[in-house]
Enzyme design. Structure first.
Site, PDB file in Angstrom:
ATOM      1  N   GLY A  61       9.504   4.542 -38.010  1.00  0.00           N
ATOM      2  CA  GLY A  61      10.535   3.487 -38.006  1.00  0.00           C
ATOM      3  C   GLY A  61      11.662   3.776 -37.022  1.00  0.00           C
ATOM      4  CG  ASP A  89      -2.087  -0.865   1.150  1.00  0.00           C
ATOM      5  OD1 ASP A  89      -2.291  -1.433   0.057  1.00  0.00           O
ATOM      6  OD2 ASP A  89      -2.807  -1.018   2.153  1.00  0.00           O
ATOM      7  CD  GLU A 102       5.743  -2.260  -5.379  1.00  0.00           C
ATOM      8  OE1 GLU A 102       4.808  -1.622  -4.866  1.00  0.00           O
ATOM      9  OE2 GLU A 102       6.953  -1.996  -5.175  1.00  0.00           O
ATOM     10  N   GLY A 103       1.811  -6.357  -7.791  1.00  0.00           N
ATOM     11  CA  GLY A 103       0.422  -6.721  -8.053  1.00  0.00           C
ATOM     12  C   GLY A 103       0.045  -6.310  -9.460  1.00  0.00           C
ATOM     13  CB  THR A 104      -1.219  -8.222 -12.426  1.00  0.00           C
ATOM     14  OG1 THR A 104      -2.424  -8.722 -11.812  1.00  0.00           O
ATOM     15  CG2 THR A 104      -0.138  -9.294 -12.412  1.00  0.00           C
TER      16      THR A 104
HETATM   17  C1  LIG Z   1      11.003  -7.737 -13.071  1.00  0.00           C
HETATM   18  C2  LIG Z   1      10.229  -8.187 -11.875  1.00  0.00           C
HETATM   19  C3  LIG Z   1      10.579  -7.741 -10.606  1.00  0.00           C
HETATM   20  C4  LIG Z   1       9.890  -8.164  -9.474  1.00  0.00           C
HETATM   21  N1  LIG Z   1      10.288  -7.768  -8.231  1.00  0.00           N
HETATM   22  C5  LIG Z   1       9.709  -8.331  -7.132  1.00  0.00           C
HETATM   23  C6  LIG Z   1      10.216  -8.060  -5.819  1.00  0.00           C
HETATM   24  O1  LIG Z   1      11.157  -7.263  -5.632  1.00  0.00           O
HETATM   25  N2  LIG Z   1       9.653  -8.694  -4.752  1.00  0.00           N
HETATM   26  C7  LIG Z   1       8.621  -9.582  -4.901  1.00  0.00           C
HETATM   27  O2  LIG Z   1       8.173 -10.140  -3.906  1.00  0.00           O
HETATM   28  N3  LIG Z   1       8.099  -9.832  -6.136  1.00  0.00           N
HETATM   29  C8  LIG Z   1       8.625  -9.240  -7.246  1.00  0.00           C
HETATM   30  N4  LIG Z   1       8.127  -9.521  -8.503  1.00  0.00           N
HETATM   31  C9  LIG Z   1       6.965 -10.391  -8.633  1.00  0.00           C
HETATM   32  C10 LIG Z   1       5.689  -9.684  -9.086  1.00  0.00           C
HETATM   33  O3  LIG Z   1       5.165  -8.914  -8.049  1.00  0.00           O
HETATM   34  C11 LIG Z   1       4.725 -10.756  -9.629  1.00  0.00           C
HETATM   35  O4  LIG Z   1       5.241 -11.152 -10.884  1.00  0.00           O
HETATM   36  C12 LIG Z   1       3.308 -10.274  -9.757  1.00  0.00           C
HETATM   37  O5  LIG Z   1       2.731 -10.074  -8.497  1.00  0.00           O
HETATM   38  C13 LIG Z   1       2.416 -11.242 -10.551  1.00  0.00           C
HETATM   39  O6  LIG Z   1       2.589 -12.562 -10.174  1.00  0.00           O
HETATM   40  P1  LIG Z   1       2.866 -13.679 -11.307  1.00  0.00           P
HETATM   41  O7  LIG Z   1       3.923 -13.133 -12.195  1.00  0.00           O
HETATM   42  O8  LIG Z   1       3.108 -14.972 -10.656  1.00  0.00           O
HETATM   43  O9  LIG Z   1       1.536 -13.744 -12.172  1.00  0.00           O
HETATM   44  P2  LIG Z   1       0.256 -14.654 -11.897  1.00  0.00           P
HETATM   45  O10 LIG Z   1      -0.253 -14.443 -10.521  1.00  0.00           O
HETATM   46  O11 LIG Z   1       0.535 -16.060 -12.311  1.00  0.00           O
HETATM   47  O12 LIG Z   1      -0.789 -14.024 -12.921  1.00  0.00           O
HETATM   48  C14 LIG Z   1      -0.823 -14.371 -14.306  1.00  0.00           C
HETATM   49  C15 LIG Z   1      -2.006 -13.617 -14.936  1.00  0.00           C
HETATM   50  O13 LIG Z   1      -3.226 -14.016 -14.292  1.00  0.00           O
HETATM   51  C16 LIG Z   1      -3.886 -12.862 -13.769  1.00  0.00           C
HETATM   52  N5  LIG Z   1      -4.556 -13.202 -12.502  1.00  0.00           N
HETATM   53  C17 LIG Z   1      -4.070 -13.954 -11.480  1.00  0.00           C
HETATM   54  N6  LIG Z   1      -4.956 -14.011 -10.481  1.00  0.00           N
HETATM   55  C18 LIG Z   1      -6.024 -13.265 -10.848  1.00  0.00           C
HETATM   56  C19 LIG Z   1      -7.266 -12.917 -10.234  1.00  0.00           C
HETATM   57  N7  LIG Z   1      -7.588 -13.344  -9.013  1.00  0.00           N
HETATM   58  N8  LIG Z   1      -8.115 -12.125 -10.920  1.00  0.00           N
HETATM   59  C20 LIG Z   1      -7.796 -11.660 -12.165  1.00  0.00           C
HETATM   60  N9  LIG Z   1      -6.639 -11.960 -12.800  1.00  0.00           N
HETATM   61  C21 LIG Z   1      -5.769 -12.734 -12.148  1.00  0.00           C
HETATM   62  C22 LIG Z   1      -2.807 -11.823 -13.566  1.00  0.00           C
HETATM   63  O14 LIG Z   1      -3.318 -10.516 -13.560  1.00  0.00           O
HETATM   64  C23 LIG Z   1      -1.900 -12.099 -14.758  1.00  0.00           C
HETATM   65  O15 LIG Z   1      -2.388 -11.445 -15.887  1.00  0.00           O
HETATM   66  C24 LIG Z   1       8.780  -9.063  -9.640  1.00  0.00           C
HETATM   67  C25 LIG Z   1       8.415  -9.480 -10.917  1.00  0.00           C
HETATM   68  C26 LIG Z   1       9.115  -9.068 -12.020  1.00  0.00           C
HETATM   69  C27 LIG Z   1       8.686  -9.574 -13.379  1.00  0.00           C
END
Ligand SMILES: Cc1cc2nc3c(=O)[nH]c(=O)nc-3n(C[C@H](O)[C@H](O)[C@H](O)COP(=O)(O)OP(=O)(O)OC[C@H]3O[C@@H](n4cnc5c(N)ncnc54)[C@H](O)[C@@H]3O)c2cc1C
Length: 386
Positions: free
Chosen positions: A340, A239, A363-365
């Site tokens: 281009g 948050d 930080e959450g999609t």
């Molecule tokens: C470059 C990078 C840096 C990062 N740095 C950190 C860090 O410092 N610390 C840390 O802890 N994490 C970190 N992360 C992790 C990041 O926070 C997660 O990738 C993110 O929270 C999504 O999780 P996931 O990739 O497993 O996707 P998933 O949870 O597998 O989601 C895949 C798809 O399904 C959708 N989805 C999933 N559940 C739902 C739902 N209930 N309702 C609707 N749609 C849904 C998502 O929106 C997405 O489109 C990092 C990731 C990246 C790529």
């Protein structure tokens, strides 16, 4: 537009802008190409005391607010979002200590983070637990005066480079989210190692690695808050930090927009600068409007947080959601304005576009942000009198 920043905020913004222009711009393409960690720039930020922004005064910081932090992140992102997220992730790693740490823990860990001597990182995500963070499998078992950690955190920004890690692990799996706890883990602790540096689409100067715990024993006093508070610590941390992701997206959009305007004025086709064509003008007008809307929202939410308000999760998610969505739109349009040339690595546009994408994911999609906002507004509406 004038956002009536105070003297300290103007000073922080200008300092970050100066470092961005003098130190980041000249090397950003090279850092991106070589996927090299920006240690020299981190030293510059430390020398300018910018890591002190987010740390309370009692522990060597400036005790400034989220808005101050957003201003610095915006300016750095205008030049390179990979540098900005490296800086901001130290705040992300420090927030659980600031929010849940004891006096001893704060006094031990925060001064080195405030001075920039040590970077911090935040470890929540795992291979099987992304959006569904509660599904984490990393465990911490109490054994005498120590906790023993086992498991792997995935995609941790600053992983391997940071010295201080805030890590969430299950102390009681049967209790679900109430069975998670937060810990401080120091680099160099036996049983704590790192995976390879990930190869990414964007923010390539930043380091993203696994944190691997194999019978890693940490002192019992490294527990943050109480057992069972780990999930709350993670959510409160996010948050607090999500407006910063909004600021990162805002800086990316601003940087791309400025390059697009400059190019549109210089590029001549059909005997005229392309900025004289209404189709191009409308693209620029849309960009400018979206950027200013995002800035107004982020600064307002940051001020709301700095007012000490307790329930800011909905607004924090809105700032991150809106700014990251418009950053994606603006950078795609900015590539279009350059035609281009926008597609060529010689120009910074394709990097802005690649860098923008991550702000919709970490930080959450943005699907999860919409869930947070929807649940929050429905709950608030249920409690509101007619
Ligand atoms: C470059 C990078 C840096 C990062 N740095 C950190 C860090 O410092 N610390 C840390 O802890 N994490 C970190 N992360 C992790 C990041 O926070 C997660 O990738 C993110 O929270 C999504 O999780 P996931 O990739 O497993 O996707 P998933 O949870 O597998 O989601 C895949 C798809 O399904 C959708 N989805 C999933 N559940 C739902 C739902 N209930 N309702 C609707 N749609 C849904 C998502 O929106 C997405 O489109 C990092 C990731 C990246 C790529």
């Amino acid at each position: 537009m004038d956002y009536f920043l105070n003297e300290q905020q103007i000073m922080i913004r200008d300092l970050a802008r100066q470092i961005a222009v003098e130190k980041v711009l000249p090397v950003r393409a090279e850092l991106d190409e070589r996927e090299e960690f920006p240690w020299e720039i981190m030293k510059d930020l430390a020398a300018a005391d910018l890591f002190a922004i987010f740390v309370p005064e009692a522990y060597g910081g400036l005790g400034a607010g989220i808005l101050d932090m957003c201003l610095a992140v915006e300016e750095l992102s205008r030049a390179c979002a990979g540098v900005a997220v490296t800086f901001a992730s130290s705040a992300l790693g420090a927030f659980p200590i600031i929010l849940f740490g004891s006096e001893e823990q704060k006094a031990k860990y925060l001064p080195d983070i405030a001075s920039g001597k040590k970077l911090a990182a935040f470890g929540l995500t795992e291979a099987g637990a992304g959006s569904d963070a509660a599904g984490m499998q990393t465990t911490a078992r109490l054994d005498g005066d120590h906790y023993v950690l086992n498991g792997t955190k995935q995609w941790i920004t600053n992983g391997g480079e940071a010295e201080t890690y805030s890590v969430i692990a299950m102390t009681n799996k049967a209790r679900g989210t109430r069975g998670a706890s937060a810990f401080i883990v120091e680099k160099g602790t036996p049983g704590f190692s790192f995976g390879k540096k990930e190869k990414k689409m964007g923010i390539r100067t930043s380091a993203t690695r696994e944190l691997i715990f194999e019978d890693c024993r940490i002192p019992r006093e490294n527990l943050l808050g109480r057992e069972g508070q780990g999930f709350i610590a993670a959510m409160k941390t996010l948050d607090k930090s999500r407006p910063g992701i909004g600021a990162q997206a805002l800086g990316i959009a601003q940087g791309a927009y400025e390059e697009a305007v400059r190019y549109a004025r210089e590029r001549v086709q059909f005997g005229k600068p392309i900025s004289s064509f209404q189709a191009v003008q409308h693209i620029l007008a849309n960009m400018a409007t979206k950027i200013e809307s995002a800035r107004a929202l982020i600064y307002s939410v940051a001020r709301f947080q700095d007012s000490g308000a307790k329930d800011t999760g909905v607004e924090s998610a809105m700032a991150k959601l809106y700014a990251s969505d418009i950053a994606m739109e603006v950078t795609v349009d900015a590539v279009q304005v350059l035609g281009g040339y926008g597609y060529m690595r010689e120009y910074p546009m394709e990097k802005y576009m690649r860098d923008a994408k991550i702000t919709q994911i970490y930080e959450g999609t943005n699907q999860i942000q919409r869930n947070v906002i929807a649940l929050g507004v429905i709950k608030r509406s249920a409690g509101r009198k007619k």
